[in-house]
Scaffold this motif. Structure first.
Motif, mmCIF file in Angstrom:
data_model
loop_
_atom_site.group_PDB
_atom_site.id
_atom_site.type_symbol
_atom_site.label_atom_id
_atom_site.label_comp_id
_atom_site.label_asym_id
_atom_site.label_seq_id
_atom_site.Cartn_x
_atom_site.Cartn_y
_atom_site.Cartn_z
ATOM 1 N N MET A 60 70.684 67.811 -5.651
ATOM 2 C CA MET A 60 70.477 68.311 -4.944
ATOM 3 C C MET A 60 69.753 68.016 -3.609
ATOM 4 S SD MET A 60 68.782 72.337 -6.133
ATOM 5 C CE MET A 60 67.219 71.624 -6.952
ATOM 6 N N LEU A 61 68.221 66.828 -4.060
ATOM 7 C CA LEU A 61 67.764 66.472 -2.648
ATOM 8 C C LEU A 61 69.315 65.753 -2.077
ATOM 9 C CD1 LEU A 61 65.087 65.235 -1.675
ATOM 10 C CD2 LEU A 61 65.322 63.670 -2.948
ATOM 11 N N ARG A 62 69.934 64.991 -2.852
ATOM 12 C CA ARG A 62 70.594 63.872 -2.003
ATOM 13 C C ARG A 62 71.897 64.957 -1.081
ATOM 14 N NH1 ARG A 62 73.534 59.177 -5.654
ATOM 15 N NH2 ARG A 62 71.646 58.043 -5.273
ATOM 16 N N ARG A 63 72.131 66.209 -1.765
ATOM 17 C CA ARG A 63 73.275 66.643 -0.970
ATOM 18 C C ARG A 63 72.554 67.436 0.981
ATOM 19 N NH1 ARG A 63 73.966 71.998 -0.880
ATOM 20 N NH2 ARG A 63 72.692 72.368 -3.330
ATOM 21 N N ILE A 64 71.319 68.108 0.629
ATOM 22 C CA ILE A 64 70.547 68.890 1.247
ATOM 23 C C ILE A 64 70.356 67.670 2.243
ATOM 24 C CG2 ILE A 64 68.579 70.847 1.074
ATOM 25 C CD1 ILE A 64 69.474 72.023 -1.118
ATOM 26 N N THR A 65 69.194 66.662 1.770
ATOM 27 C CA THR A 65 68.756 66.023 2.770
ATOM 28 C C THR A 65 69.849 66.019 3.431
ATOM 29 O OG1 THR A 65 68.798 64.159 1.376
ATOM 30 C CG2 THR A 65 66.607 65.055 1.634
ATOM 31 N N ALA A 66 71.212 65.440 3.030
ATOM 32 C CA ALA A 66 71.952 64.358 4.144
ATOM 33 C C ALA A 66 72.457 65.933 4.812
ATOM 34 C CB ALA A 66 73.165 63.991 2.770
ATOM 35 N N ASP A 67 72.634 66.500 4.501
ATOM 36 C CA ASP A 67 73.657 68.231 5.227
ATOM 37 C C ASP A 67 72.170 68.575 6.335
ATOM 38 O OD1 ASP A 67 75.345 68.022 3.862
ATOM 39 O OD2 ASP A 67 75.136 69.876 2.554
ATOM 40 N N ARG A 68 71.192 68.296 6.001
ATOM 41 C CA ARG A 68 70.245 68.804 7.030
ATOM 42 C C ARG A 68 69.776 67.577 8.515
ATOM 43 N NH1 ARG A 68 65.372 72.676 3.842
ATOM 44 N NH2 ARG A 68 67.292 74.388 3.510
ATOM 45 N N VAL B 217 73.334 59.931 14.119
ATOM 46 C CA VAL B 217 72.994 58.716 12.409
ATOM 47 C C VAL B 217 74.708 58.518 11.553
ATOM 48 C CG1 VAL B 217 71.548 58.778 10.445
ATOM 49 C CG2 VAL B 217 70.658 59.304 12.891
ATOM 50 N N LYS B 218 75.208 59.753 11.868
ATOM 51 C CA LYS B 218 76.236 59.768 11.120
ATOM 52 C C LYS B 218 77.500 59.000 11.481
ATOM 53 C CE LYS B 218 79.198 62.143 7.939
ATOM 54 N NZ LYS B 218 79.657 63.974 7.239
ATOM 55 N N LYS B 219 77.382 59.535 12.776
ATOM 56 C CA LYS B 219 78.568 58.932 13.792
ATOM 57 C C LYS B 219 78.400 56.808 14.091
ATOM 58 C CE LYS B 219 79.866 62.784 16.099
ATOM 59 N NZ LYS B 219 79.248 63.067 17.746
ATOM 60 N N LYS B 220 77.085 56.274 13.920
ATOM 61 C CA LYS B 220 76.335 55.125 13.956
ATOM 62 C C LYS B 220 76.427 55.100 13.018
ATOM 63 C CE LYS B 220 72.991 51.955 15.811
ATOM 64 N NZ LYS B 220 72.732 52.614 17.481
ATOM 65 N N TYR B 221 75.683 54.961 11.546
ATOM 66 C CA TYR B 221 75.393 54.224 10.501
ATOM 67 C C TYR B 221 76.653 54.981 9.427
ATOM 68 C CZ TYR B 221 71.522 53.239 13.559
ATOM 69 O OH TYR B 221 70.609 52.589 14.060
ATOM 70 N N PHE B 222 76.636 55.557 8.967
ATOM 71 C CA PHE B 222 78.043 56.177 8.079
ATOM 72 C C PHE B 222 79.221 57.194 8.331
ATOM 73 C CE2 PHE B 222 72.800 56.764 7.494
ATOM 74 C CZ PHE B 222 72.274 55.911 6.462
ATOM 75 N N ARG B 223 79.958 56.417 9.050
ATOM 76 C CA ARG B 223 81.412 56.467 9.461
ATOM 77 C C ARG B 223 82.021 56.461 7.789
ATOM 78 N NH1 ARG B 223 82.928 54.247 14.401
ATOM 79 N NH2 ARG B 223 82.658 56.151 15.659
ATOM 80 N N VAL B 224 81.375 55.727 7.287
ATOM 81 C CA VAL B 224 82.695 55.651 6.178
ATOM 82 C C VAL B 224 82.002 56.179 4.865
ATOM 83 C CG1 VAL B 224 84.122 54.484 4.179
ATOM 84 C CG2 VAL B 224 84.318 54.070 7.167
#
Length: 106
Positions: free
Chosen positions: A49-57, A65-72
């Protein structure tokens, strides 16, 4: 760093929804989180839950941040450690987490 404060707030808010108490320490490349949760909630469920919700928010608040650091990859690595306190007091664990100055070396 507004982003860093917001991310910390997001994580602490989510943890407070299902934990009795918490201690967290952010290190350069990982987090130490000590959670006291009801025995009816599995530790793996808390991590999921912690991983899913924090990533979503976080990605909703900061799409760049997603585009620059976590594309893949995702925000969280696949690895994590979960342990129980056993005979160690919560004060001892809290002091250990607060005393961490650098990442644990493997």
């Amino acid at each position: 760093m507004k982003e860093k404060q917001t991310i910390g707030f997001i994580i602490s808010t989510i943890i407070s929804c299902f934990a009795k108490s918490t201690v967290a320490k952010q290190l350069p490349d990982h987090l130490h989180i000590f959670i006291s949760a009801p025995s009816t909630v599995a530790p793996t469920e808390i991590v999921r839950m912690l991983r899913r919700i924090t990533a979503d928010r976080i990605f909703a608040a900061y799409p760049w941040v997603k585009k620059k650091y976590f594309r893949v990859s995702g925000l969280w690595s696949r690895d994590y450690y979960v342990g129980t306190a056993g005979n160690v007091s919560s004060e001892t664990i809290s002091k250990h987490i607060e005393a961490r100055k650098s990442p644990i070396r493997r």
